[in-house]
Design a protein around this motif. Structure first.
Motif, PDB file in Angstrom:
ATOM      1  N   GLN A 263      12.416   6.732  42.880  1.00  0.00           N
ATOM      2  CA  GLN A 263      13.272   7.293  41.830  1.00  0.00           C
ATOM      3  C   GLN A 263      13.821   6.160  40.970  1.00  0.00           C
ATOM      4  O   GLN A 263      14.298   5.154  41.483  1.00  0.00           O
ATOM      5  N   ILE A 264      13.728   6.331  39.657  1.00  0.00           N
ATOM      6  CA  ILE A 264      14.268   5.358  38.711  1.00  0.00           C
ATOM      7  C   ILE A 264      15.279   6.078  37.834  1.00  0.00           C
ATOM      8  O   ILE A 264      14.957   7.078  37.183  1.00  0.00           O
ATOM      9  N   ASN A 265      16.497   5.585  37.828  1.00  0.00           N
ATOM     10  CA  ASN A 265      17.555   6.171  37.003  1.00  0.00           C
ATOM     11  C   ASN A 265      17.705   5.355  35.723  1.00  0.00           C
ATOM     12  O   ASN A 265      17.779   4.122  35.765  1.00  0.00           O
ATOM     13  N   ARG A 266      17.749   6.063  34.592  1.00  0.00           N
ATOM     14  CA  ARG A 266      17.806   5.393  33.295  1.00  0.00           C
ATOM     15  C   ARG A 266      18.940   5.966  32.451  1.00  0.00           C
ATOM     16  O   ARG A 266      19.493   7.023  32.775  1.00  0.00           O
ATOM     17  N   CYS A 267      19.245   5.258  31.393  1.00  0.00           N
ATOM     18  CA  CYS A 267      20.358   5.656  30.527  1.00  0.00           C
ATOM     19  C   CYS A 267      19.896   5.910  29.097  1.00  0.00           C
ATOM     20  O   CYS A 267      18.957   5.280  28.615  1.00  0.00           O
ATOM     21  N   TRP A 268      20.599   6.843  28.474  1.00  0.00           N
ATOM     22  CA  TRP A 268      20.412   7.100  27.046  1.00  0.00           C
ATOM     23  C   TRP A 268      21.731   6.748  26.364  1.00  0.00           C
ATOM     24  O   TRP A 268      22.753   7.360  26.614  1.00  0.00           O
ATOM     25  N   VAL A 269      21.684   5.724  25.504  1.00  0.00           N
ATOM     26  CA  VAL A 269      22.887   5.299  24.790  1.00  0.00           C
ATOM     27  C   VAL A 269      22.539   5.146  23.308  1.00  0.00           C
ATOM     28  O   VAL A 269      21.698   4.320  22.942  1.00  0.00           O
ATOM     29  N   LEU A 276      19.605   2.181  22.650  1.00  0.00           N
ATOM     30  CA  LEU A 276      19.519   1.060  23.582  1.00  0.00           C
ATOM     31  C   LEU A 276      18.217   1.154  24.378  1.00  0.00           C
ATOM     32  O   LEU A 276      17.908   2.194  24.971  1.00  0.00           O
ATOM     33  N   LEU A 277      17.447   0.075  24.370  1.00  0.00           N
ATOM     34  CA  LEU A 277      16.184   0.028  25.095  1.00  0.00           C
ATOM     35  C   LEU A 277      16.107  -1.228  25.946  1.00  0.00           C
ATOM     36  O   LEU A 277      16.834  -2.203  25.711  1.00  0.00           O
ATOM     37  N   GLN A 278      15.223  -1.191  26.898  1.00  0.00           N
ATOM     38  CA  GLN A 278      14.977  -2.323  27.789  1.00  0.00           C
ATOM     39  C   GLN A 278      13.575  -2.855  27.507  1.00  0.00           C
ATOM     40  O   GLN A 278      12.607  -2.087  27.456  1.00  0.00           O
ATOM     41  N   LYS A 279      13.458  -4.167  27.330  1.00  0.00           N
ATOM     42  CA  LYS A 279      12.154  -4.766  27.055  1.00  0.00           C
ATOM     43  C   LYS A 279      11.682  -5.526  28.282  1.00  0.00           C
ATOM     44  O   LYS A 279      12.397  -6.382  28.818  1.00  0.00           O
ATOM     45  N   ALA A 280      10.463  -5.210  28.735  1.00  0.00           N
ATOM     46  CA  ALA A 280       9.916  -5.879  29.916  1.00  0.00           C
ATOM     47  C   ALA A 280       9.624  -7.335  29.594  1.00  0.00           C
ATOM     48  O   ALA A 280       9.157  -7.654  28.492  1.00  0.00           O
ATOM     49  N   PRO A 281       9.870  -8.233  30.535  1.00  0.00           N
ATOM     50  CA  PRO A 281       9.600  -9.659  30.289  1.00  0.00           C
ATOM     51  C   PRO A 281       8.113  -9.925  30.098  1.00  0.00           C
ATOM     52  O   PRO A 281       7.259  -9.129  30.504  1.00  0.00           O
ATOM     53  N   SER A 282       7.801 -11.058  29.498  1.00  0.00           N
ATOM     54  CA  SER A 282       6.415 -11.390  29.159  1.00  0.00           C
ATOM     55  C   SER A 282       5.536 -11.578  30.386  1.00  0.00           C
ATOM     56  O   SER A 282       4.306 -11.502  30.289  1.00  0.00           O
ATOM     57  N   ASP A 283       6.141 -11.830  31.548  1.00  0.00           N
ATOM     58  CA  ASP A 283       5.341 -12.013  32.762  1.00  0.00           C
ATOM     59  C   ASP A 283       5.267 -10.753  33.609  1.00  0.00           C
ATOM     60  O   ASP A 283       4.786 -10.782  34.739  1.00  0.00           O
ATOM     61  N   SER A 284       5.721  -9.629  33.066  1.00  0.00           N
ATOM     62  CA  SER A 284       5.624  -8.369  33.792  1.00  0.00           C
ATOM     63  C   SER A 284       4.153  -8.007  33.967  1.00  0.00           C
ATOM     64  O   SER A 284       3.388  -8.012  32.997  1.00  0.00           O
ATOM     65  N   LEU A 290       6.697  -4.463  26.534  1.00  0.00           N
ATOM     66  CA  LEU A 290       6.882  -3.064  26.149  1.00  0.00           C
ATOM     67  C   LEU A 290       8.338  -2.638  26.332  1.00  0.00           C
ATOM     68  O   LEU A 290       9.067  -3.165  27.167  1.00  0.00           O
ATOM     69  N   TYR A 291       8.722  -1.648  25.529  1.00  0.00           N
ATOM     70  CA  TYR A 291      10.082  -1.107  25.606  1.00  0.00           C
ATOM     71  C   TYR A 291      10.096   0.185  26.405  1.00  0.00           C
ATOM     72  O   TYR A 291       9.144   0.979  26.358  1.00  0.00           O
ATOM     73  N   GLU A 292      11.196   0.396  27.120  1.00  0.00           N
ATOM     74  CA  GLU A 292      11.460   1.658  27.803  1.00  0.00           C
ATOM     75  C   GLU A 292      12.962   1.909  27.751  1.00  0.00           C
ATOM     76  O   GLU A 292      13.746   1.012  27.402  1.00  0.00           O
ATOM     77  N   LEU A 293      13.374   3.121  28.084  1.00  0.00           N
ATOM     78  CA  LEU A 293      14.805   3.384  28.226  1.00  0.00           C
ATOM     79  C   LEU A 293      15.332   2.506  29.360  1.00  0.00           C
ATOM     80  O   LEU A 293      14.644   2.294  30.359  1.00  0.00           O
ATOM     81  N   PRO A 294      16.542   1.992  29.225  1.00  0.00           N
ATOM     82  CA  PRO A 294      17.026   1.005  30.192  1.00  0.00           C
ATOM     83  C   PRO A 294      17.382   1.618  31.538  1.00  0.00           C
ATOM     84  O   PRO A 294      17.861   2.758  31.623  1.00  0.00           O
ATOM     85  N   GLU A 295      17.138   0.841  32.585  1.00  0.00           N
ATOM     86  CA  GLU A 295      17.537   1.265  33.920  1.00  0.00           C
ATOM     87  C   GLU A 295      19.058   1.256  34.021  1.00  0.00           C
ATOM     88  O   GLU A 295      19.734   0.352  33.504  1.00  0.00           O
ATOM     89  N   GLY A 296      19.583   2.242  34.728  1.00  0.00           N
ATOM     90  CA  GLY A 296      21.031   2.387  34.834  1.00  0.00           C
ATOM     91  C   GLY A 296      21.719   1.167  35.397  1.00  0.00           C
ATOM     92  O   GLY A 296      22.812   0.786  34.964  1.00  0.00           O
ATOM     93  N   HIS A 339      17.473  -8.573  28.375  1.00  0.00           N
ATOM     94  CA  HIS A 339      16.513  -7.477  28.544  1.00  0.00           C
ATOM     95  C   HIS A 339      16.903  -6.235  27.751  1.00  0.00           C
ATOM     96  O   HIS A 339      16.087  -5.320  27.615  1.00  0.00           O
ATOM     97  N   LEU A 340      18.131  -6.175  27.231  1.00  0.00           N
ATOM     98  CA  LEU A 340      18.613  -4.986  26.529  1.00  0.00           C
ATOM     99  C   LEU A 340      18.618  -5.236  25.024  1.00  0.00           C
ATOM    100  O   LEU A 340      19.077  -6.285  24.558  1.00  0.00           O
ATOM    101  N   HIS A 341      18.109  -4.239  24.281  1.00  0.00           N
ATOM    102  CA  HIS A 341      17.992  -4.395  22.831  1.00  0.00           C
ATOM    103  C   HIS A 341      18.409  -3.096  22.139  1.00  0.00           C
ATOM    104  O   HIS A 341      18.021  -2.003  22.575  1.00  0.00           O
ATOM    105  N   TRP A 342      19.165  -3.227  21.055  1.00  0.00           N
ATOM    106  CA  TRP A 342      19.484  -2.079  20.213  1.00  0.00           C
ATOM    107  C   TRP A 342      18.403  -1.968  19.135  1.00  0.00           C
ATOM    108  O   TRP A 342      18.138  -2.916  18.396  1.00  0.00           O
TER     109      TRP A 342
END
Length: 378
Positions: A263-269, A276-284, A290-296, A339-342
């Motif tokens: 289970q992965i919990n994420r936020c909508w802001v 608000l989005l979360q960007k995976a690091p370059s070594d992922s 890639l961007y996804e909704l951020p983990e809580g 890791h967090l970007h508007w």
């Protein structure tokens, strides 16, 4: 690659058990090998008359074959088709692709998933353009980024005429059924390795190795299907042992795999027209850049007290993932994090979101502002 149904020795009829016990000698010299030329001719006549008109077949080229093989790794043909056409308009040849930057390549791949394929394809294009001499054999293609045994054999046989068998899930299914092979393989990769000698015997002496391989894969995709195989329509049913035993649908057999739940919990802001989005690091390994909704856990320790606005489940390999999205207030505390970007809502199309998150963001925005989405939130 497809998995077959799990059965045990006790469930097999006595006749099948007898055939199974003598299978090893049959794999070495099955009836179809002794009639190889007739089998090849029958299969290739069927393919000529019945193959699907796919763009990498109707306008064949080395580059189009390479791109199609990368796209069809882990992706169904119907899903890949529109991406293939768009890709060809954007990157029509090795040289254009090799000169592109990674961000634009990954963006063009958005929605297909498994983004490592896009990065590998870019690396392959650069290596191919620089290579002198150019690769032709399967062994030479195998040395390039992102190319495994299956892909190297496909490229070498289809584009260069090398006499080497291509073994994907479709071919594994055909061969296990033709041989009435009840081996419980660990996975499709092990089955492919075990069946390679038979597949290579079948292709030996073929007039067109590329067409032979494509015919085998086409037969598995359209006739010798995983569920409800169309045995009465099969052009090579006379060479198939499981057609006689009536157990084609049971094959191939793969050992059961345990499915794990995560289970992965994420936020909508939303704030000031930005999301608000979360960007995976370059070594992922899977989602680099890639961007996804951020983990809580990255946003707010109290996120689970916020309203749950969306819950989605999806499967990746042997993992069942449930992602829950909680809507935080616009004034919720958001920590500073690399890791967090508007991202402005009107700029979302310009970034690369993972496929599922692109759909979910669209759904949520549509539910909140339907007047902005006349065609729905997809």
């Amino acid at each position: 690659m497809d998995a077959g149904k799990d059965i045990t020795e006790k469930t097999r009829p006595a006749l099948t058990r007898k055939i199974y016990q003598s299978r090893l000698s049959g794999v070495t010299h099955p009836d179809v090998i002794r009639s190889r030329r007739a089998f090849q001719n029958t299969l290739e006549r069927w393919y000529e008359q019945n193959h699907r008109k796919l763009p990498w077949r109707t306008e064949p080229s080395l580059y189009r074959t390479v791109v199609s093989e990368f796209m069809l790794q882990q992706t169904q043909v119907n899903t890949a088709l529109p991406y293939f056409e768009d890709w060809m308009r954007t990157f029509p040849d090795f040289e254009t692709l090799a000169a592109a930057d990674e961000e634009s390549v990954v963006k063009a791949w958005e929605g297909l998933g498994y983004y490592r394929r896009a990065r590998n394809l870019l690396a392959l294009a650069r290596a191919y353009v620089a290579a002198d001499p150019k690769p032709e054999t399967a062994a030479e293609w195998l040395a390039l980024p992102g190319v495994g045994p299956y892909t190297s054999a496909a490229i070498a046989s289809i584009s260069h005429g090398e006499e080497i068998a291509v073994i994907d899930g479709n071919v594994v299914r055909i061969l296990t059924r033709m041989l009435d092979d009840h081996t419980a393989y660990k996975d499709a990769s092990q089955a492919a390795r075990q069946l390679t000698p038979v597949a290579n015997e079948l292709i030996a002496g073929a007039a067109n190795p590329g067409d032979h391989n494509q015919a085998m894969m086409e037969l598995g995709a359209t006739v010798c299907t995983r569920g409800n195989p169309l045995c009465p329509l099969c052009p090579v049913q006379g060479y198939c042992r499981s057609h006689v035993t009536g157990e084609a649908e049971l094959l191939p057999i793969f050992a059961k795999k345990t499915t794990t739940y995560r289970q992965i919990n994420r936020c909508w802001v939303e704030r000031d027209g930005k999301l608000l989005l979360q960007k995976a690091p370059s070594d992922s390994p899977r989602l680099a850049g890639l961007y996804e909704l951020p983990e809580g856990r990255l946003v707010n320790s109290d996120y689970e007290s916020a309203p749950l606005i969306l819950s989605k489940k999806r499967g990746i390999a042997n993992e069942l993932i449930e992602e829950r999205i909680y809507a935080l207030s616009s004034d919720a505390h958001v920590p500073n994090s690399p890791h967090l970007h508007w991202v402005a809502l009107n700029q979302l199309d310009g970034i690369t979101l993972s496929g599922p998150h692109r759909r979910w963001v669209g759904e949520i925005l549509f539910s909140r502002q339907p007047e902005l989405f006349p065609h729905g939130g997809r």
